[in-house]
Design a protein around this motif. Structure first.
Motif: not given
Length: 129
Positions: A93-94, A113-115, A119-120, A125-129
């Motif tokens: 996480l940024r 590195i995700y913003n 929502d992100n 956390i739900g596994g979406g990447r």
């Protein structure tokens, strides 16, 4: 429905406030996650690694908060290495918008590195990447 258990990895020396922000988000009534544990501020030795491995194995996912100095945080890299060896999913996480945020040394080159948005965070956390 059971909440996802999250371990927070962060740079104790520079980014402890970011951990506090994530703790606050976990307390939201609609939060899909709970914090099971977070980084250990002790000297990195065999005992530390065993303790970190136990904590990481007890969660569903590791959230790695990246700041300006995360590449020098040996504890964060050790926790990522443990997550990788134990096959516990993790995401980066940024920690700051408008500042440079760097990956820990143990992160893979393909790790993004995700913003840090609500929502992100829910998707990650739900596994979406």
């Amino acid at each position: 429905m059971a909440k996802t258990k999250v371990f927070i990895s962060f740079d104790y020396d520079h980014d402890e406030i970011l951990k506090d922000f994530l703790v606050g988000q976990a307390k939201n009534p609609d939060s899909p996650f709970e914090l099971a544990d977070w980084s250990i501020k002790e000297a990195i030795d065999v005992r530390w690694k065993d303790k970190a491995r136990q904590r990481i194995n007890a969660v569903d996912v590791v959230a790695v908060i990246c700041g300006e100095h995360t590449d020098t945080a040996t504890g964060v890299s050790a926790e990522i290495s443990i997550a990788q060896s134990e096959e516990v999913p993790y995401f980066l996480l940024r920690g700051y918008s408008g500042k440079i945020c760097v990956k820990p040394k143990a992160a893979k080159s393909a790790d993004q590195i995700y913003n840090w948005t609500w929502d992100n965070l829910q998707v990650l956390i739900g596994g979406g990447r």
